[in-house]
Design an enzyme around this catalytic site. Sequence first.
Site, PDB file in Angstrom:
ATOM      1  N   LYS A 188      18.969 -25.571  -5.437  1.00 43.48           N
ATOM      2  CA  LYS A 188      20.056 -24.792  -6.046  1.00 43.48           C
ATOM      3  C   LYS A 188      21.352 -25.590  -6.108  1.00 43.48           C
ATOM      4  O   LYS A 188      22.163 -25.388  -7.011  1.00 43.48           O
ATOM      5  CB  LYS A 188      20.244 -23.474  -5.295  1.00 43.48           C
ATOM      6  N   THR A 245      25.683 -20.081  -5.849  1.00 40.10           N
ATOM      7  CA  THR A 245      26.176 -21.456  -5.897  1.00 40.10           C
ATOM      8  C   THR A 245      26.475 -21.912  -7.320  1.00 40.10           C
ATOM      9  O   THR A 245      27.372 -22.728  -7.545  1.00 40.10           O
ATOM     10  CB  THR A 245      25.143 -22.409  -5.254  1.00 40.10           C
TER      11      THR A 245
END
Length: 330
Positions: A188, A245
């Site tokens: 991620k 994120t």
Amino acid sequence: MKIVVFGAGAWGTALAANAAARHDVTLWARDAAQAAAIAQQRENTRYLPGLPVPASIDVRADAQDALCALAQAHDIAIVATPMAGLRGMLQALSGCGVPVAWLCKGFESGTGLLGHEIRNEVAPTLASGALSGPSFAQEVAQGRPTALVAASTDAEVRDALVAAFHGPSMRVYANDDLAGVEVGGAVKNVLAIATGLCDGLSLGLNARAALITRGLAEMTRLGVALGARADTFMGLSGLGDLVLTATGDLSRNRRVGLLLAQGLSLRQAVDSLGHVAEGVYTARTVVARAQQLGVDMPISRGVVALLDGRLKPAEAVAQLMGRDPAAEAG
């Protein structure tokens, strides 16, 4: 419960502060001067300025060879160092007989190993796992609602993590798919750089949604190839952490993409952060492991080409959009 957190960066300090309302917490810093400053000022001015460090937290800077003894005085040890420091910490704690969990997300530079793979090399009998999920340190320190995943193949480690950190502002879910949770946490960060680039170039919300969705597919392919379960990536440590994120303004990895889109060099972008952006160091390893396993990860490859200076921001986007049509499930 007695908890020791090894690492006084933003995340380690935040987690220690959050747990201190319910448990006896020790925070260890590698730098003795930093430990003394935090203990005196009750604030981590470098990593979490303006947020108090509770007076009940014992801040220490024991020598590296004394870490096992320090861990043994507690019920659980949390390693809050960057990925580059995990191997050394696991070696130091290998014989302590206390459950150990790490917070860092990524693949080790050079070896390309995930956290549990490093553990298998240096401390194979250590009861251990990872605490992961969508979480910005600043919000955890402020006591804002957060959900995390306690991942381990050992039920006792999962239970210890839940007992340590589940509380009024933090919900902790147990998961035995440690490989899946770690892959999600690592990949991620790379995808967040790509999304920051997308937003920095003002490509629109449609492009952002497409990038996140296809990025999730990349993440899942790599995870399954590494032995993870596909359904793990639809949970907190996969989709949840990716969305946070890739879209949150507190994301350092997203910020790197935004700065590259503005024309800054990689060095300028990283230096401006003042903190580690793990995606910068993880991207090449992600792509290398994917290639070894025959897993196609075009977004991650584009990020590496961008970081290496082989593509300019607009060229990286054009390369991704110019790919041949394919079935969505592929």
